[in-house]
Design an enzyme around this catalytic site. Structure first.
Site, PDB file in Angstrom:
ATOM      1  CG  ASP A  76      -0.152  -0.115   2.527  1.00  0.00           C
ATOM      2  OD1 ASP A  76       1.101  -0.201   2.474  1.00  0.00           O
ATOM      3  OD2 ASP A  76      -0.784  -0.113   3.599  1.00  0.00           O
ATOM      4  CB  CYS A  82       5.400  -2.483   2.154  1.00  0.00           C
ATOM      5  SG  CYS A  82       6.573  -1.890   0.908  1.00  0.00           S
ATOM      6  CG  HIS A  91       6.194  -5.666  -0.887  1.00  0.00           C
ATOM      7  ND1 HIS A  91       5.164  -4.818  -0.522  1.00  0.00           N
ATOM      8  CD2 HIS A  91       6.129  -6.723  -0.034  1.00  0.00           C
ATOM      9  CE1 HIS A  91       4.505  -5.350   0.499  1.00  0.00           C
ATOM     10  NE2 HIS A  91       5.076  -6.508   0.807  1.00  0.00           N
ATOM     11  CG  HIS A 145       1.999  13.474 -12.775  1.00  0.00           C
ATOM     12  ND1 HIS A 145       1.674  13.238 -14.098  1.00  0.00           N
ATOM     13  CD2 HIS A 145       1.400  14.655 -12.445  1.00  0.00           C
ATOM     14  CE1 HIS A 145       0.914  14.231 -14.541  1.00  0.00           C
ATOM     15  NE2 HIS A 145       0.745  15.102 -13.557  1.00  0.00           N
TER      16      HIS A 145
END
Length: 348
Positions: free
Chosen positions: A157, A160, A267, A342
């Site tokens: 999300d 992590c 991750h 962005h």
């Protein structure tokens, strides 16, 4: 403040009056901490050694550059049945006997290197091992003293890293809701020392970084791991499944405890040691002298690498979730973020 009370409860003490001040070279990016790591973090690499004994040639598993002599001897004992005190280990040509007098010596300090063949002999000048010390007995002993290390999967999300660090320092508490407070904590520490946490280190101004890290769509990396290592006063070891190496944050600070995370390129997950007794809680905080857990972490990473359970951050395909532009690798993502502002990317 986040952390101190619970950290103390589980034996991980945040540094009193912690102002920041961890040496580092580059901030983590949206694509994680690939690239430069903080000064003072150390890397362990997996070693592959073979040994030749009376009953044939064997491959020694789970060794690293920082495996200690006593751990090497324990594995040799499990294979050959020769007790550590009766072992002679020779290497090179002509074969020369290694100095085994200090069991705390690490492999990289011996005159050997990964890929070498070790010749194992029994020292006939020493008393022979007792009948109880057989191959089977030695193997059982090694298995009992090397419990399996496992990964606990946390949500992917964008937070992590924070969820994983919280999990290990809190003794196995999975609480993704911790992330906003941890982000604010890091921002406070960085803001408290603008001279050290300069644009040269952060890659953006101090204020821009503080605003950036508090957002829930940004990823943590080397900067944040270094800060959390000092805040919790524990060594944080990150094992990389692509390179099968361990980067150790806070190793030279004299901390007595260490925690471990595993990283696949995008991750983080926490690592823990489980026990057969269901009433025994998992162990997430280890002694900084426990090098066996580092070897186990490298084995876990090597298994993940062989199964291709990693993401090459230089080649993976991303999409900007703001303008939907397709991108390849963290370099393009970083450049796109710089040009457009962005920073919300998704893996395709």
């Amino acid at each position: 403040m986040f952390g101190p009370a619970k950290g103390r409860h589980f034996g991980v003490h945040p540094a009193p009056g912690f102002p920041g001040g961890v040496s580092q070279q580059a901030a983590g990016t949206k694509a994680g901490p690939a690239g430069a790591w903080p000064v003072g973090s150390r890397t362990d690499t997996m070693w592959r050694l073979r040994c030749k004994a009376k009953d044939g040639t064997h491959v020694l598993q789970g060794l690293s550059s920082r495996t200690r002599v006593r751990e090497l001897q324990g594995q040799i004992a499990a294979i050959t049945g020769i007790a550590p005190g009766g072992q002679r280990i020779l290497v090179g040509y002509p074969p020369e006997c290694l100095d085994l007098s200090n069991g705390d010596t690490i492999l990289e300090d011996l005159p050997i290197q990964s890929g070498d063949m070790l010749i194992i002999e029994e020292d006939q000048t020493r008393p022979r091992s007792s009948p109880a010390f057989t191959k089977r007995g030695a193997s059982s002993y090694v298995r009992e003293t090397l419990p399996v290390l496992t990964r606990t999967v946390v949500p992917a999300d964008n937070s992590c890293l924070f969820t994983s660090v919280y999990y290990v320092v809190e003794g196995g508490v999975l609480n993704p809701a911790c992330a906003p407070e941890m982000r604010r904590l890091i921002a406070q520490i960085v803001a408290s020392d603008p001279d050290f946490y300069s644009e040269a280190i952060l890659g953006k101004t101090n204020q821009e970084y503080c605003d950036w890290i508090k957002r829930d769509d940004t990823w943590g990396g080397a900067i944040e791991i270094s800060i959390l290592s000092k805040f919790y006063q524990c060594e944080i070891c990150v094992v990389d499944t692509q390179t099968v190496r361990i980067d150790r944050f806070g190793e030279d600070a004299g901390y007595t405890k260490r925690v471990l995370l595993i990283y696949d390129g995008i991750h983080y997950d926490p690592l823990q040691r489980n026990f057969p007794d269901p009433d025994t809680p998992p162990l997430t905080i280890f002694s900084s002298n426990d090098d066996i857990v580092l070897v186990q972490a490298l084995e876990l990473a090597d298994e993940a690498r062989r199964r291709r359970q990693f993401t090459d951050v230089n080649r993976f395909t991303l999409r900007c979730m703001v303008c939907q532009k397709g991108l390849t690798g963290q370099a393009e993502a970083r450049e796109h973020a710089k040009e457009t502002g962005h920073t919300n990317f998704g893996e395709v």
